[in-house]
Design a protein around this motif. Structure first.
Motif, PDB file in Angstrom:
ATOM      1  N   THR A  58       0.927  -1.177   0.013  1.00  0.00           N
ATOM      2  CA  THR A  58      -0.042   0.033  -0.002  1.00  0.00           C
ATOM      3  C   THR A  58       0.924   1.375  -0.133  1.00  0.00           C
ATOM      4  N   LYS A  59       1.803   1.343   0.866  1.00  0.00           N
ATOM      5  CA  LYS A  59       2.817   2.287   0.833  1.00  0.00           C
ATOM      6  C   LYS A  59       3.491   2.682  -0.494  1.00  0.00           C
ATOM      7  N   ALA A  60       4.082   1.305  -0.962  1.00  0.00           N
ATOM      8  CA  ALA A  60       4.892   1.675  -2.245  1.00  0.00           C
ATOM      9  C   ALA A  60       3.726   2.078  -3.203  1.00  0.00           C
ATOM     10  N   ASP A  61       2.520   1.658  -3.303  1.00  0.00           N
ATOM     11  CA  ASP A  61       1.757   2.152  -4.628  1.00  0.00           C
ATOM     12  C   ASP A  61       1.535   3.676  -4.233  1.00  0.00           C
ATOM     13  N   SER A  62       1.031   3.978  -3.118  1.00  0.00           N
ATOM     14  CA  SER A  62       0.616   5.391  -2.945  1.00  0.00           C
ATOM     15  C   SER A  62       1.992   6.320  -3.229  1.00  0.00           C
ATOM     16  N   LEU A  63       3.188   5.769  -2.798  1.00  0.00           N
ATOM     17  CA  LEU A  63       4.435   6.773  -3.292  1.00  0.00           C
ATOM     18  C   LEU A  63       4.597   6.699  -4.904  1.00  0.00           C
ATOM     19  N   LYS A  64       4.334   5.602  -5.506  1.00  0.00           N
ATOM     20  CA  LYS A  64       4.205   5.613  -6.941  1.00  0.00           C
ATOM     21  C   LYS A  64       3.365   6.446  -7.561  1.00  0.00           C
TER      22      LYS A  64
END
Length: 479
Positions: free
Chosen positions: A245-251
């Protein structure tokens, strides 16, 4: 004001709004990530598919129909307003009724209470949906900027205060709820439009006939765009969903800043020239090249510099999310191409074809997930990359037929941008490999690698006299 001037002005204010919101969100996210645990973000990630599904149902594609309708009047706007409100209340009631089943599905008892509060946004959003649509239709993104930045800031501060006081996942719930409430209140205050007490069923049928297929396509897209949250949350530990979730939101940060900004501008722009295929083709090509011109180096360098970036910004507890983020950067590059190809179908009124393509693409996604699931989370992520490339081929093949801009021509126009982006990423990686074991290594890698990569990228683009570089210098800078 000419259409060209409106577009450039709209782009400027839309970009200002996106950057203002995203800078605020980045600061808030960094502090929240340092305070909260990955499992807290994982709990919210479990609701992603339900939130996306609910928002698609509420909108029902009718706001897109309003933007496309050149002679929309008070009866059109009021009809869509009340339909959205009724559907929003129904969707919230369904989510409350299903909250127990959702918590049981993920085996997370706390989710039942989270759903009942978090999903109140389904009731809040319809109060401002039409006001937002009118601003987009008029390309009045300056007013939208005045509304969204304070709402994001105040909601973020509230979330931080609650996180510092130990409220955990509930700080994320409160932040989201307050941001949406403030947005609706301000859209209502700033907008000069008010709904009339009328509901014209003939107009509802007109907008629904256009929007229904978009809605069904949106529902399918919402479910499958967030299905990885659902699958990871169900079959893998909660912390892994938090990392994803965090990786996707930063992307999404550079993607939203650049491509979403232009997407908001391009749909009303394309709608203005929907009957002129030659102009539509030129506008589409130049906009797609321009957004990829800026997005490509950002995503390529972000992938290369992900480890020092995560270590500096989010601390070492988030390092397991680095490989997720690097893979998702490839997907982020394809988002604007998908978006603009599908906008062509929408402005041409081919919501039936839009739906057909979504069914085909999501069927392939389902097959890919079933095949990849036994091989772990990285197999799922790389399958997502492959499916995005397949989706590009499908979308561009059909949209290109309407404006005589076929898939191979699109590839020919965007491949040089991707190639130069890869060269800039290689230069950045070589610097990281060369500079080792010195003080402040992460900062040197991040700043030095970023600068080297950007210099390589823009020097090659300038030397090659690339079309998007010339367009930016001639149109944007001159303006």
């Amino acid at each position: 004001m000419s259409l060209k001037a409106k577009t450039i002005t709209g782009f400027f204010w839309s970009l200002s709004q996106q950057f203002g919101v995203q800078i605020t969100s980045i600061v808030v996210t960094v502090f929240l990530a340092r305070i909260l645990e990955p499992s807290d973000f994982g709990l919210i990630g479990m609701l992603a598919v339900f939130m996306a599904l609910g928002n698609s149902l509420i909108d029902a594609g009718m706001t897109s129909s309003l933007i496309r309708t050149k002679d929309a009047d008070q009866r059109d706007y009021s009809t869509v307003f009340f339909i959205n409100l009724i559907v929003g209340i129904l969707v919230y009631a369904i989510m409350v009724a299903c909250s127990g089943f959702i918590s049981q599905f993920f085996d997370q008892p706390e989710l039942e209470h989270i759903v009942k509060i978090y999903c109140l946004t389904f009731v809040i959003y319809p109060f401002s949906a039409v006001q937002r649509t009118r601003l987009v239709k008029m390309m009045d993104f300056k007013t939208e900027m005045k509304i969204t930045i304070p709402s994001t800031l105040l909601g973020g501060i509230t979330g931080l205060v609650l996180a510092f006081q130990g409220y955990g996942v509930w700080s994320l719930v409160a932040m989201n709820l307050l941001q949406n409430l403030l947005l609706s209140i301000q859209f209502w205050i700033y907008s000069k439009w008010r709904p009339s007490l009328l509901l014209d069923w003939s107009l509802f049928k007109k907008h629904f006939d256009y929007g229904a297929k978009l809605t069904l396509a949106g529902i399918i897209n919402s479910v499958f765009s967030n299905i990885y949250h659902l699958v990871i949350g169900k079959y893998y530990p909660l912390a892994q969903l938090g990392y994803y979730t965090k990786a996707d939101s930063l992307k999404q940060i550079p993607v939203k800043n650049i491509s979403t900004t232009l997407s908001k501008v391009t749909f009303p722009l394309f709608s203005e020239i929907q009957d002129d295929d030659a102009r539509l083709k030129v506008a589409y090509k130049r906009i797609m090249q321009q957004v990829l011109f800026w997005l490509t180096p950002v995503m390529a360098l972000s992938a290369v510099l992900a480890e020092p970036l995560f270590r500096i910004v989010l601390t070492e507890k988030w390092l397991p999310a680095v490989p997720y983020f690097q893979i998702l950067c490839f997907i982020g590059l394809m988002f604007p191409v998908h978006s603009y190809n599908l906008n062509i179908l929408k402005v041409k009124g081919r919501s039936d074809l839009f739906l057909k393509l979504e069914i085909i693409k999501k069927s392939l996604t389902l097959i890919g997930i079933v095949l990849a699931l036994p091989y772990g989370i990285f197999a799922l992520l790389w399958t997502q990359v492959i499916l995005n490339l397949v989706a590009f081929g499908i979308n561009s093949f059909y949209s290109g037929r309407f404006i005589d801009y076929h898939v191979f021509k699109q590839i020919q126009d965007i491949f040089p941008i991707f190639f130069v982006g890869a060269l800039s990423a290689l230069g950045s990686w070589l610097l990281m490999d060369w500079v080792q074991n010195i003080p402040f290594l992460d900062w040197i890698h991040l700043i030095g690698g970023g600068l080297i990569g950007m210099i390589i990228y823009f020097l090659i683009m300038w030397g090659a006299k690339s079309e998007p570089f010339i367009d930016f210098r001639r149109i944007i800078l001159k303006r």
